[in-house]
Design an enzyme around this catalytic site. Sequence first.
Site, PDB file in Angstrom:
ATOM      1  N   CYS A 336       0.839  -1.201   0.000  1.00  0.00           N
ATOM      2  CA  CYS A 336       0.000   0.000   0.000  1.00  0.00           C
ATOM      3  C   CYS A 336       0.877   1.254   0.000  1.00  0.00           C
ATOM      4  CB  CYS A 336      -0.977  -0.039   1.169  1.00  0.00           C
ATOM      5  SG  CYS A 336      -2.393   1.069   0.968  1.00  0.00           S
ATOM      6  N   HIS A 433      -3.420  -5.755   0.697  1.00  0.00           N
ATOM      7  CA  HIS A 433      -3.396  -6.059   2.123  1.00  0.00           C
ATOM      8  C   HIS A 433      -3.864  -7.495   2.349  1.00  0.00           C
ATOM      9  CE1 HIS A 433      -2.469  -2.142   3.776  1.00  0.00           C
ATOM     10  NE2 HIS A 433      -3.415  -1.579   3.050  1.00  0.00           N
TER      11      HIS A 433
END
Length: 499
Positions: A336, A433
Amino acid sequence: MPAKSIMIQGTASDVGKSMICTALCRIFSDDGLKVVPFKSQNMALNSFVTEDGGEIGRAQGVQAEAARVVATTHMNPILLKPKQDMVSEVIVHGKHFLNMDAKSYRNQFVQQAMPIVEESVRTLQNTYDVIVLEGAGSPAEINLKDRDIANMRMAHLADAAVVLVADIDRGGVFASIIGTLALLDDAERARVKGLIINKFRGMRELLDDGIEWVERETGIPVLGVVPYVDVNIEAEDSLALSALRFKKPKPGEFSVDVAMIRLPRISNFTDVDPFFDEPEVGVRLIGNVAELGTPDLLIVPGTKSTMDDLAWLKAQGFAQAIASLRARGTKIIGICGGFQMLGEVLLDPEAVEGNGDSAHGLGLLPIETVFVGDKKTVQMSGVRGNDTLTGYEIHLGRTNILRDEVSPFLQLADGRVDGAVSADEQVIGTYFHGLFHNRTFTRQLVNEIRQSKGLAPLPLEVKSDAERREDAYNMLASHVRANLNMEKIYEMLKIEVHG
């Protein structure tokens, strides 16, 4: 008939409210009740993405799974994600609402929030048998009580029986109970129907005199003393970063050395949790360059403010250190915000991240990230080689590959591609994630490192993450049930359970 409600409040933060709620969700479900978790307002660095793309606190996502129900934003209608000093992103029913400082939130938004949380409570009351509400911090913060929408105001709204949890591990357990009750008004105190002493270590009989005194002085029964247990269930906030599982191993203590940088605004740090379950793998949390050493795998995690944390990395000397590790063969994975930092250029034309400045990244991947206002929150799956991986996206910004010297990391089920992988596969960036919660992928990654060091690979037969979570919920429920007076709890809720 509206659902019965029990609310778990605490004498302080981190006393184990979330764990008790998770256990009760599984216990009530095991006993044949349709149960649902609820937390009106959550402040969390780790979040969960619902099936329809809403973002809620990770604890409520975990509790929903323990309750065997599908998570929705009604379970956590307001989520605060710390973004900068005294500024948080306010998420309402799973979607970005605005960024707000603490003073403005208390003075302007709290009253606006009440109809939102009331609607969610009424929706859950009409759908489920039992609501397990979780408080936040302490209900006795006298400087905040007039604007507190997470504790006693919710108990009144849901007509909940309140159980107060105190943490004996930190000391002063009886004082914390008596002090909390003393700071409640009469109507609030009347809602407290039971006490739980949590995280106990030692000889149970040594507590008897204290428990008898507390029950006599308060008229409130102690429903149980729950021994400390290390259960593998994801945490939701940065307090978990101080957990004992993050240690400073001695050189050579573990065959594989995994390091994660502790960014000032780190988020979704539970991405690294699966490495704790890998044999002969040590996991370190790195706060400065002096601690870095030469890990086999370096993880640059997610962050609530990529540009600020990138500036911090550079100021701390991490940019040069990471480049040196890359040259020495350390595998580097950015997730991310960490993925965005690994690139060459970061652009913020809409001032989404701050004042609209651009920045040079760490330069390990030929990518460019442009920050845009719309936030991507979605569950996702993708294919890498012969493996299908599942996870979720939560990010601002769109990232493009600038040159074809790298390849995408994943082919996503929705037709998009994700991430970038260097030609030698030593540097990986991804928005994915939950990547390491794909346990076979993680075992293969560990084996690659082991084989590069001349070590034998570990077996690929590993329990899935879903199986591990089920084991954890069942173990936690069994542990809590054995140490709580569930008969008293059902009596307090006026629920009859048969069988």
